[in-house]
Scaffold this motif. Structure first.
Motif, PDB file in Angstrom:
ATOM      1  N   GLU A 153      47.249  46.593  32.246  1.00 14.16           N
ATOM      2  CA  GLU A 153      46.916  47.495  33.362  1.00 14.16           C
ATOM      3  C   GLU A 153      45.971  48.596  32.898  1.00 14.16           C
ATOM      4  O   GLU A 153      45.374  49.286  33.713  1.00 14.16           O
ATOM      5  N   TYR A 156      42.510  48.373  34.699  1.00 12.07           N
ATOM      6  CA  TYR A 156      43.136  48.022  35.974  1.00 12.07           C
ATOM      7  C   TYR A 156      42.183  47.245  36.883  1.00 12.07           C
ATOM      8  O   TYR A 156      42.574  46.242  37.490  1.00 12.07           O
ATOM      9  N   LEU A 159      41.912  43.734  35.666  1.00 16.63           N
ATOM     10  CA  LEU A 159      43.093  42.932  36.035  1.00 16.63           C
ATOM     11  C   LEU A 159      42.956  42.403  37.469  1.00 16.63           C
ATOM     12  O   LEU A 159      43.196  41.221  37.740  1.00 16.63           O
ATOM     13  N   LYS A 160      42.538  43.273  38.382  1.00 15.91           N
ATOM     14  CA  LYS A 160      42.412  42.862  39.794  1.00 15.91           C
ATOM     15  C   LYS A 160      41.267  41.856  39.975  1.00 15.91           C
ATOM     16  O   LYS A 160      41.371  40.909  40.758  1.00 15.91           O
ATOM     17  N   GLY A 177      49.986  41.266  35.019  1.00 14.22           N
ATOM     18  CA  GLY A 177      49.621  42.561  34.434  1.00 14.22           C
ATOM     19  C   GLY A 177      50.765  43.116  33.603  1.00 14.22           C
ATOM     20  O   GLY A 177      51.931  42.863  33.901  1.00 14.22           O
ATOM     21  N   PRO A 179      52.133  46.856  31.482  1.00 12.82           N
ATOM     22  CA  PRO A 179      51.895  48.308  31.489  1.00 12.82           C
ATOM     23  C   PRO A 179      51.069  48.810  30.302  1.00 12.82           C
ATOM     24  O   PRO A 179      51.061  48.194  29.237  1.00 12.82           O
ATOM     25  N   THR A 180      50.429  49.945  30.511  1.00 10.44           N
ATOM     26  CA  THR A 180      49.588  50.564  29.471  1.00 10.44           C
ATOM     27  C   THR A 180      50.459  51.170  28.372  1.00 10.44           C
ATOM     28  O   THR A 180      51.407  51.910  28.662  1.00 10.44           O
ATOM     29  N   ARG A 264      46.434  53.894  43.546  1.00  4.32           N
ATOM     30  CA  ARG A 264      46.173  53.972  42.110  1.00  4.32           C
ATOM     31  C   ARG A 264      45.111  55.036  41.880  1.00  4.32           C
ATOM     32  O   ARG A 264      44.123  55.104  42.626  1.00  4.32           O
TER      33      ARG A 264
END
Ligand code: AMP
Length: 285
Positions: A153, A156, A159-160, A177, A179-180, A264
């Protein structure tokens, strides 16, 4: 006992290995990287292990996602240390193709993108970037044919964009995805953090602090425009050259409206010569 890890540089060999896993009924996960691995990358490998029996980590510094003015040549390369870390974390295969395998001399195909790839975030200052990323990720997915592929992510928009590309092109891999992973002071881990001077490194966590502060205020119902204007000033005063600080729909990355839907907050800014990006979810109270 340390884990058996195979380094593969030949596509036919890679395909034979994947076929062997499939024949044994073993699910396969892919974690694409450009190497210079840190704990953020390794967290993706751990996430992959929870989803599949076999894990392929690709290491390829992809020339087509760098503009001529960017850092392709100087991008950190730490192959031996990467291999040691991947052995430790339990990867099965490192797919490390030579550039001629990924881009033969007669290679001419490009992927053309709209939607999240043209949201006016990373694409605004790096117009070449997502074409290069999706070209290489599409190739990696078709080479490895994983059941699942894990992306951070931290990137981000990427990822999308990748999830949309895989859906649109009917690539039969699930895009997931993760998490960071951050340093203790909140700075998102990145291979490019190695470029920061000591002084810049001390300033760098401000980006995450501003993200958190803005997300909390917007989540509590403050007007986003005012919150973002203040956040932008704080970042500029902190010694950064701001690229964007934007509130977006978390799925489409379109500018956020007051309607329902996940939000976001995304930021990109330069500190000296180093461009840093980060993002967090905005949770409405
Ligand atoms: P890179 O090698 O920088 O292209 O990144 C490879 C993958 O690692 C991408 O899916 C990134 O989003 C992910 N990644 C990079 N940094 C982090 C981090 N700090 N936390 C989680 N994932 C990350």
């Amino acid at each position: 006992m340390t884990h058996k890890l195979i380094v593969v540089r030949d596509l036919a060999r890679l395909r034979r290995q994947v076929a062997q896993y499939r024949k044994a009924g073993e699910a396969v996960a892919l974690v694409p990287t450009m190497g210079a691995l840190h704990d953020g990358h390794l967290s993706l490998v751990r996430a992959a292990r929870r989803k599949a029996k076999r894990i392929i980590v690709s290491i390829f510094v992809n020339p087509t996602q760098f503009a001529p003015t960017e850092d392709f040549k100087s991008y950190p390369r730490t192959f031996e240390a990467d291999i040691a870390a991947l052995r430790e974390v339990g990867a099965d295969v490192v797919w490390n193709p030579p550039v001629e395998v990924m881009y033969p001399r007669d290679f001419v195909t490009r992927i053309v993108l709209e939607g999240p790839a043209t949201a006016g975030l990373e694409d605004a200052s790096r117009p070449h970037f997502f074409g290069g990323v999706t070209t290489i990720v599409c190739k990696l997915l078709l080479q490895c044919l994983p059941d699942v592929a894990i992306f951070g992510e931290k990137d981000y928009q990427q990822l999308k964009v990748v999830a949309q590309m895989a859906k649109d092109l009917n690539i039969p891999s699930r895009i997931v995805g993760a998490p960071t992973v951050r340093e203790k002071d909140g700075l998102a881990m990145s291979s490019r953090n190695a470029y920061l001077s000591d002084q810049e490194r001390a300033l760098a966590p401000l980006l995450h602090q501003v993200l958190r502060d803005c997300a909390a205020r917007i989540g509590a119902g403050e007007r986003a425009a005012g919150v973002l204007a203040k956040g932008r000033k704080t970042i500029a005063r902190g010694g950064f050259v701001l690229d964007y600080l934007e509130l977006r729909n978390a799925e489409t990355l379109a500018p956020a409206t007051t309607d329902a839907g996940a939000l976001r907050l995304l930021v990109a800014a330069k500190l000296g010569k180093t461009r840093l990006i980060d993002n967090i979810a905005v949770r409405r109270k």
